[in-house]
Design a protein around this motif. Structure first.
Motif, PDB file in Angstrom:
ATOM      1  N   LYS A 153       0.857  -1.187   0.000  1.00 40.35           N
ATOM      2  CA  LYS A 153       0.000   0.000   0.000  1.00 40.35           C
ATOM      3  C   LYS A 153       0.887   1.229   0.000  1.00 40.35           C
ATOM      4  CE  LYS A 153      -3.510   2.589   2.574  1.00 40.35           C
ATOM      5  NZ  LYS A 153      -4.270   2.732   3.849  1.00 40.35           N
ATOM      6  N   GLU A 154       0.752   2.048  -1.014  1.00 43.34           N
ATOM      7  CA  GLU A 154       1.568   3.242  -1.131  1.00 43.34           C
ATOM      8  C   GLU A 154       0.943   4.390  -0.357  1.00 43.34           C
ATOM      9  OE1 GLU A 154       3.697   5.953  -4.649  1.00 43.34           O
ATOM     10  OE2 GLU A 154       2.175   4.441  -5.150  1.00 43.34           O
ATOM     11  N   GLY A 155       1.779   5.239   0.241  1.00 42.31           N
ATOM     12  CA  GLY A 155       1.271   6.423   0.915  1.00 42.31           C
ATOM     13  C   GLY A 155       2.220   6.904   1.989  1.00 42.31           C
ATOM     14  N   GLY A 214      -1.500  -6.850  -2.035  1.00 43.03           N
ATOM     15  CA  GLY A 214      -2.189  -5.569  -2.048  1.00 43.03           C
ATOM     16  C   GLY A 214      -3.445  -5.606  -1.213  1.00 43.03           C
ATOM     17  N   VAL A 215      -4.080  -4.449  -1.068  1.00 43.68           N
ATOM     18  CA  VAL A 215      -5.339  -4.347  -0.325  1.00 43.68           C
ATOM     19  C   VAL A 215      -6.503  -4.328  -1.305  1.00 43.68           C
ATOM     20  CG1 VAL A 215      -4.289  -3.246   1.675  1.00 43.68           C
ATOM     21  CG2 VAL A 215      -5.095  -1.827  -0.223  1.00 43.68           C
ATOM     22  N   LEU A 216      -7.687  -4.683  -0.789  1.00 46.16           N
ATOM     23  CA  LEU A 216      -8.863  -4.859  -1.638  1.00 46.16           C
ATOM     24  C   LEU A 216      -9.899  -3.756  -1.470  1.00 46.16           C
ATOM     25  CD1 LEU A 216      -9.330  -8.717  -1.168  1.00 46.16           C
ATOM     26  CD2 LEU A 216      -8.448  -7.524  -3.196  1.00 46.16           C
ATOM     27  N   HIS A 250      -7.964  -2.930   6.454  1.00 44.31           N
ATOM     28  CA  HIS A 250      -8.262  -3.273   5.065  1.00 44.31           C
ATOM     29  C   HIS A 250      -8.535  -4.758   4.948  1.00 44.31           C
ATOM     30  CE1 HIS A 250      -6.796   0.425   2.983  1.00 44.31           C
ATOM     31  NE2 HIS A 250      -5.914   0.483   3.971  1.00 44.31           N
ATOM     32  N   ARG A 251      -9.347  -5.118   3.976  1.00 44.31           N
ATOM     33  CA  ARG A 251      -9.277  -6.476   3.453  1.00 44.31           C
ATOM     34  C   ARG A 251      -8.056  -6.540   2.543  1.00 44.31           C
ATOM     35  NH1 ARG A 251     -14.978  -6.333   3.877  1.00 44.31           N
ATOM     36  NH2 ARG A 251     -15.725  -8.158   5.060  1.00 44.31           N
ATOM     37  N   MET A 252      -7.360  -7.665   2.593  1.00 44.52           N
ATOM     38  CA  MET A 252      -6.104  -7.807   1.855  1.00 44.52           C
ATOM     39  C   MET A 252      -6.186  -8.989   0.906  1.00 44.52           C
ATOM     40  SD  MET A 252      -2.242  -8.283   3.478  1.00 44.52           S
ATOM     41  CE  MET A 252      -2.534  -9.992   4.001  1.00 44.52           C
ATOM     42  N   ARG A 253      -5.468  -8.895  -0.187  1.00 45.47           N
ATOM     43  CA  ARG A 253      -5.351 -10.050  -1.076  1.00 45.47           C
ATOM     44  C   ARG A 253      -4.725 -11.217  -0.309  1.00 45.47           C
ATOM     45  NH1 ARG A 253      -6.167  -8.585  -6.338  1.00 45.47           N
ATOM     46  NH2 ARG A 253      -5.979  -6.357  -6.829  1.00 45.47           N
ATOM     47  N   PRO A 254      -5.258 -12.421  -0.464  1.00 52.69           N
ATOM     48  CA  PRO A 254      -4.700 -13.558   0.286  1.00 52.69           C
ATOM     49  C   PRO A 254      -3.222 -13.806   0.015  1.00 52.69           C
ATOM     50  CG  PRO A 254      -6.857 -14.120  -0.580  1.00 52.69           C
ATOM     51  CD  PRO A 254      -6.494 -12.794  -1.179  1.00 52.69           C
TER      52      PRO A 254
END
Length: 506
Positions: A122-124, A169-171, A161-165
């Motif tokens: 997650k970028e930021g 990345g985040v969903l 966040h929900r995250m990709r398994p």
């Protein structure tokens, strides 16, 4: 250097040096721990234990920091903040927040690697203290992180966040799942560690600041909340200020334990082990009724021989041990392998030769959290006038003792220091000749990280200069460092060789 323990009890801290923001996981009969490494390389130290008391350093998960060009120079308080270590799908995973770039992860099939390169999840700006959770009950994956106000203008809240398994990345856009501005008396909520237990989502997270705060626990039936909270560990009438940020682990026999840090000024963030039980309402109780323990019964685990992360080094073949880290991403040629023992450092040319805080080519290790004597032998082969090498204590202020080649070709013992606001170093003692271009250097540390410098140039150890009080950087404890440098220019400036590095408890 080990902390004195007994056969049936242990004493805190179990890691008496700057192993900041620890997190821990168990795989089978083995426990593994990682910690913040900020701007040093290699990063993400990996420690192993069989009893939660005795730990050894087995490697690092991050060879170089990214973006590589930004970490070509020292950025002591940036980089890897508060990593989380997990084991999922037969792989080890480490997530962390870089406050200037975002949330990264690396993973590996075994603790010794090979580890992947860092992947940006997650970028930021201001995204820190990230922790994943793979929910075995539902198959969902989640991610929680805190915020650094210095970069984002946001603090005291946790975002989920929900995250990709696959952890890439985040969903979703994320949701604030804990806003501590709404909890009376709570401030600087950070360092979340996410767990699933007894039908609840649990977040273990400290608040109140690293020197004065407490450890909190949050629980909810749903990942996105609402969460209820409780303070589960605080200083009370003990001398353990903080106590702050760590990880929960369960032994094969079902005992629960919690590892956290205590901020100790120039010594950095030392690691304590707390027993963990559960009250009638299903809340964790850390330490002794919520207060840190100094001495306690050992975990019910097989006895292990005393062990601690290595400090001493003979540098066989010019190679340095795992305990050493550079102050920036290293370049080829800084250290040379050879057939004999001893660390051979190139006198790297630098416009910042007058201030070791600015040098990327300083090889460092943690300052022990107990009184000790640090010794190393140095031989300066650099022929360039102004070539120098030495043993340093680095922090917001610094002091070092070593050898320097003068304009007349002679080698002299020099002892210099720099205050926190100083842009240049100053002499702490009058230089004296080192006729053979060699010296045995010593720094003795006492209470309050007060350092006394001395050196032997062939006529026995002689004290040098006044007492120097080591200081931390903002987030990093003071470091011991070895360096070799020369003034800016062209061509090879020679080398310096360090041998027989030793740290002895006082």
């Amino acid at each position: 250097m080990t902390v004195e323990q007994t056969a049936t009890t242990y004493r805190n801290p179990v890691l008496n040096a700057d192993w900041s923001d620890p997190d821990v996981v168990r795989v089978g009969d083995d426990f593994y721990l990682t910690a913040s490494s900020f701007g040093r390389a290699p990063g993400l130290p990996l420690l192993h234990s069989r009893d939660l008391v005795n730990w050894t350093l087995v490697g690092h998960a991050l060879e170089r920091l990214e973006p590589a060009e930004e970490f070509a120079v020292p950025r002591h308080d940036c980089g890897v903040w508060a990593p989380s270590l997990r084991h999922h799908d037969d792989r080890f995973w480490i997530f962390w927040g870089d406050p200037d770039h975002g949330i990264f992860q690396v993973n590996a099939p075994g603790i010794r690697g090979p580890w992947t390169g860092p992947h940006l999840v997650k970028e930021g700006k201001g995204l820190i203290d990230a922790c994943p959770l793979w929910d075995e009950e539902t198959g969902e994956a989640y991610l929680v992180h805190a915020w650094a106000r210095s970069r984002s203008g946001i603090k005291n809240r946790l975002t989920g966040h929900r995250m990709r398994p696959d952890g890439t990345g985040v969903l979703d856009e994320g949701k604030v799942i804990v806003d501590a501005d709404r909890i009376p008396g709570w401030f600087t909520l950070e360092g979340p560690k996410l767990y699933r237990h007894d039908g609840w989502f649990w977040i273990m997270a400290p608040a109140g600041g690293v020197e004065t705060g407490w450890q909190g626990a949050f629980r909810s039936r749903d990942f996105f909340g609402p969460y209820e909270e409780r303070i589960v560990l605080e200083q009370r009438d003990t001398d353990v200020n903080g106590p702050h940020q760590g990880g929960w682990v369960r032994t094969p026999a079902g005992e629960d334990w919690f590892l956290h840090f205590q901020q100790r000024g120039a010594y950095g963030r030392v690691v304590h082990l707390q027993p963990m039980t559960w009250d009638a309402e299903g809340w964790p109780v850390l330490g002794e009724d919520g207060a840190p323990v100094t001495e306690h019964r050992r975990p019910a685990l097989p006895p292990q021989p005393p062990a601690a992360p290595a400090t001493d080094d003979d540098f066989p073949g010019g190679r340095y041990g795992r305990q050493w880290q550079w102050t920036a991403n290293p370049q080829d040629g800084w250290a040379t392998q050879h057939s004999a023992d001893g660390l051979r450092l190139t006198c790297v040319r630098s416009a910042g030769a007058h201030d070791p805080r600015t040098l990327p080519n300083v090889l460092t290790q943690r300052l022990p959290g107990m009184p000790c004597a640090v010794e190393v032998e140095l031989s300066l082969a650099g022929q360039e006038p102004g070539a120098r090498a030495g043993l340093a204590v680095l922090g917001d202020a610094f002091g070092w003792i070593g050898l320097e080649r003068g304009a007349d070709g002679a080698v002299r013992l020099v002892h210099r220091f720099g205050e926190s606001v100083a842009e240049r170093e100053r002499d702490a003692a009058h230089p004296r000749l080192a006729p053979d271009g060699r010296a045995r250097l010593r720094i003795e540390t006492g209470a309050g990280a007060r350092c006394r410098f001395s050196a032997d140039t062939g006529d026995g150890f002689r004290p040098s200069g006044p007492v120097f009080a080591a200081t931390p950087w903002r987030w990093v404890g003071a470091l011991l460092g070895l360096f070799a440098v020369a003034p800016a220019g062209h061509g090879h400036a020679g080398t310096a060789t360090f041998t027989h590095f030793r740290i002895t408890p006082s």
